[in-house]
Write an enzyme that holds these catalytic residues in place. Structure first.
Site, PDB file in Angstrom:
ATOM      1  N   ASP A  72      11.005   5.428  12.046  1.00  0.00           N
ATOM      2  CA  ASP A  72      11.632   4.555  12.719  1.00  0.00           C
ATOM      3  C   ASP A  72      13.248   3.932  12.035  1.00  0.00           C
ATOM      4  OD1 ASP A  72      10.379   2.988  10.587  1.00  0.00           O
ATOM      5  OD2 ASP A  72       9.406   1.773  11.825  1.00  0.00           O
TER       6      ASP A  72
ATOM      7  N   ASP B 140       0.963  -1.231  -0.177  1.00  0.00           N
ATOM      8  CA  ASP B 140      -0.101  -0.172  -0.137  1.00  0.00           C
ATOM      9  C   ASP B 140       1.066   1.286   0.032  1.00  0.00           C
ATOM     10  OD1 ASP B 140       0.920  -0.038   2.619  1.00  0.00           O
ATOM     11  OD2 ASP B 140      -0.890  -1.164   3.293  1.00  0.00           O
TER      12      ASP B 140
ATOM     13  N   ASP C  23       1.650   5.332   1.421  1.00  0.00           N
ATOM     14  CA  ASP C  23       1.438   6.380   2.371  1.00  0.00           C
ATOM     15  C   ASP C  23       1.966   7.621   1.571  1.00  0.00           C
ATOM     16  OD1 ASP C  23       0.533   4.791   4.557  1.00  0.00           O
ATOM     17  OD2 ASP C  23       2.721   4.048   4.867  1.00  0.00           O
TER      18      ASP C  23
HETATM   19  P1  ATP Z   1       4.750  -2.566   5.323  1.00  0.00           P
HETATM   20  O1  ATP Z   1       5.373  -2.713   4.158  1.00  0.00           O
HETATM   21  O2  ATP Z   1       4.888  -3.662   6.298  1.00  0.00           O
HETATM   22  O3  ATP Z   1       3.656  -1.617   5.692  1.00  0.00           O
HETATM   23  P2  ATP Z   1       6.034   0.198   6.154  1.00  0.00           P
HETATM   24  O4  ATP Z   1       7.090   0.446   6.449  1.00  0.00           O
HETATM   25  O5  ATP Z   1       5.074   0.675   5.264  1.00  0.00           O
HETATM   26  O6  ATP Z   1       5.956  -1.562   6.133  1.00  0.00           O
HETATM   27  P3  ATP Z   1       3.788   0.819   8.292  1.00  0.00           P
HETATM   28  O7  ATP Z   1       3.733   0.157   9.461  1.00  0.00           O
HETATM   29  O8  ATP Z   1       2.829   0.884   7.075  1.00  0.00           O
HETATM   30  O9  ATP Z   1       5.250   0.116   7.665  1.00  0.00           O
HETATM   31  O10 ATP Z   1       4.312   2.317   8.598  1.00  0.00           O
HETATM   32  C1  ATP Z   1       4.489   3.436   7.592  1.00  0.00           C
HETATM   33  C2  ATP Z   1       5.851   4.138   8.052  1.00  0.00           C
HETATM   34  O11 ATP Z   1       5.442   4.851   8.842  1.00  0.00           O
HETATM   35  C3  ATP Z   1       7.067   3.583   8.235  1.00  0.00           C
HETATM   36  O12 ATP Z   1       7.699   3.088   6.944  1.00  0.00           O
HETATM   37  C4  ATP Z   1       7.639   4.559   9.102  1.00  0.00           C
HETATM   38  O13 ATP Z   1       8.457   5.418   8.322  1.00  0.00           O
HETATM   39  C5  ATP Z   1       6.538   5.133   9.820  1.00  0.00           C
HETATM   40  N1  ATP Z   1       6.419   4.167  11.077  1.00  0.00           N
HETATM   41  C6  ATP Z   1       5.531   3.260  11.284  1.00  0.00           C
HETATM   42  N2  ATP Z   1       5.613   2.907  12.301  1.00  0.00           N
HETATM   43  C7  ATP Z   1       6.498   3.748  13.182  1.00  0.00           C
HETATM   44  C8  ATP Z   1       6.963   3.641  14.561  1.00  0.00           C
HETATM   45  N3  ATP Z   1       6.522   2.767  15.593  1.00  0.00           N
HETATM   46  N4  ATP Z   1       7.957   4.446  14.964  1.00  0.00           N
HETATM   47  C9  ATP Z   1       8.481   5.629  14.049  1.00  0.00           C
HETATM   48  N5  ATP Z   1       8.070   5.341  12.706  1.00  0.00           N
HETATM   49  C10 ATP Z   1       7.224   4.566  12.444  1.00  0.00           C
HETATM   50 MG    MG Z   2       2.953   0.471   5.016  1.00  0.00          MG
END
Ligand code: ATP
Ligand code: MG
Length: 451
Positions: free
Chosen positions: A143, A69, A71
């Site tokens: 993160d 997805d 963001d």
């Molecule tokens: P996935 O592909 O598994 O969704 P993702 O990196 O997109 O991985 P998400 O949980 O969707 O992970 O979060 C989107 C973004 O928000 C992350 O890439 C990160 O930049 C930020 N983020 C999410 N959770 C945290 C956290 N606990 N602390 C800091 N930043 C975070």
């Molecule tokens: Mg994500």
């Protein structure tokens, strides 16, 4: 006019910085993005805001993996975003986000914000992170370095304030800032580190990994619902088996699912859990649906088995199974709020297990009609594959479910002596009502746990 001018200045500013990576260096063309992601950035930028695809999507595009997805991060306030998109809605109470819908695709749009570490609990966990900020601040609160890159579909450049591209090439999960402080702010990041390492087949940078074992117990302070969401992401990532291995290596499995460590330390339990996770991974990777209830039923099965054996000293098998299930689920909910819609199905799957042992009379036919038969049978197959119950039993059910009516009759076993005994009245301790799996099998033979 003024907004346009500011935008130009910001662009120039970014271009002059060492963090701006042109498409010639990273190779991600805007055509690789989803329609919704491109459209969202375009609309926001045309209205004078800055807007970027961020987070996991940029990371995955750079790795050549289709993002799950998208963001988008923007300078526009949530209300401004909401007004620009007809099919959008404001979500969240504490921190507002906007979901913009394009057909079946939903883009999550968040306003740049700053990590605010001024409001923490006694363990240093951040309670408030709802302060709007600059693009740089937005990057710094993320993160890991590989999750903090900003892709601009307009000129196809990537803003990379924390050397994410370098770490991506080195296959390294590195936290932004001081590892100890960032894990204290939000202990869930430790789980995320393990998840990304497993999913991306990256290594956790040694400095990032160093404080984890010692800080693992901070996970206890995370609200149960959040922990559950993060566990679910981990288990449904398509890399659950290696995630759990990663968690163990990092010293993180203790106290996550209470008893998961105990289960993993029993050879039979570990086999069962790893088989269940491996099969889930295969299904996820093949794009098949997976059931979180089935997965949690698997994770807790050996715990239920142990409790069941104990309860059978004082209660009949099915009543004992009810008591065992309730005891195990009670213990779990303190730490990991498994939602009720999942626990109901978990119980149904567990309750079907003793019914598979009855292969005479009308009972096998009734079981075939049960709406959870498929899940119950798959669970039985896992049990036999792990050596906990005979393979012959699973094979019998495999044949039985596909056989013609005549063959089915021939396959039935003679009734066991205790099945011919008149039914006893229900005992106290037996739960009234219950799920579809709790049917009247008062004479179920105890399925002796093999360990
Ligand atoms: P996935 O592909 O598994 O969704 P993702 O990196 O997109 O991985 P998400 O949980 O969707 O992970 O979060 C989107 C973004 O928000 C992350 O890439 C990160 O930049 C930020 N983020 C999410 N959770 C945290 C956290 N606990 N602390 C800091 N930043 C975070
Ligand atoms: Mg994500």
């Amino acid at each position: 006019m003024i907004k346009k001018f500011i935008r130009r200045v910001l662009r120039l500013d970014a271009r002059s910085g060492h963090s701006l990576i042109p498409v010639s260096k990273h190779g991600v063309r805007r055509e690789a993005l989803s329609h919704g992601a491109r459209k969202t950035c375009e609309v926001l930028q045309q209205a004078g805001h800055s807007a970027y695809v961020v987070g996991g999507a940029v990371r995955d595009l750079l790795l050549g993996v289709p993002p799950k997805d998208y963001d988008v991060a923007t300078s526009a306030l949530p209300e401004e975003v909401h007004k620009l998109f007809r099919r959008s809605r404001l979500i969240g109470r504490r921190f507002k986000l906007v979901h913009c819908m394009f057909g079946s695709e939903t883009i999550e749009v968040s306003t740049f914000r700053a990590g605010d570490s001024s409001d923490t609990d006694e363990h240093g966990r951040v309670l408030r992170d709802n302060v709007y900020g600059s693009r740089e601040e937005d990057a710094a609160r993320r993160d890991f370095t590989v999750n903090a890159m900003y892709y601009d579909p307009h000129d196809e450049s990537i803003l990379d304030f924390h050397n994410g591209l370098r770490d991506l090439k080195k296959k390294t999960v590195r936290i932004i800032g001081d590892p100890g402080a960032r894990f204290r702010e939000d202990p869930v990041r430790m789980l995320r580190a393990a998840r990304f390492a497993a999913k991306l087949e990256f290594k956790i940078d040694p400095a990032t990994r160093a404080p984890i074992a010692e800080m693992a117990k901070l996970i206890e302070n995370v609200p149960a619902a959040r922990l559950f969401d993060e566990m679910l992401k981990l288990l449904l990532s398509g890399h659950a088996a290696s995630c759990v291995r990663e968690l163990r290596e990092a010293g993180l499995h203790h106290g996550l699912l209470p008893m998961l460590d105990v289960i993993l330390e029993q050879p039979m339990g570990e086999r069962f859990v790893m088989l269940a996770l491996g099969e889930t991974d295969e299904r996820v990777r093949a794009g098949k649906p997976v059931s979180p209830a089935f997965l949690f039923a698997s994770l807790l099965w050996h715990e239920v088995l142990t409790a069941w054996t104990k309860e059978q000293q004082n209660a009949r098998p099915v009543a004992a199974l009810h008591l065992a299930m309730d005891a195990v689920l009670d213990k779990q909910t303190d730490k990991l709020a498994i939602p009720r819609r999942f626990t109901a199905m978990m119980k149904e799957i567990w309750l079907l297990q003793p019914r598979f042992e009855q292969r005479s009379g009308k009972r096998p036919f009734a079981l075939l009609e049960n709406e959870r038969f498929r899940a119950g049978y798959d669970f039985l197959a896992l049990r036999s594959a792990s050596g906990e119950c005979p393979q012959e039993l699973t094979d019998w059910w495999e044949r039985f479910q596909h056989a013609s009516p005549d063959t089915r009759e021939d396959m039935l076993k003679p009734a066991a002596p205790d099945e011919r005994r008149p039914r006893r009245r229900r005992r106290p301790g037996r739960k009234p009502g219950g799920s579809s799996g709790s049917g009247d099998n008062g004479g179920a033979p105890p399925a002796a746990p093999a360990d």
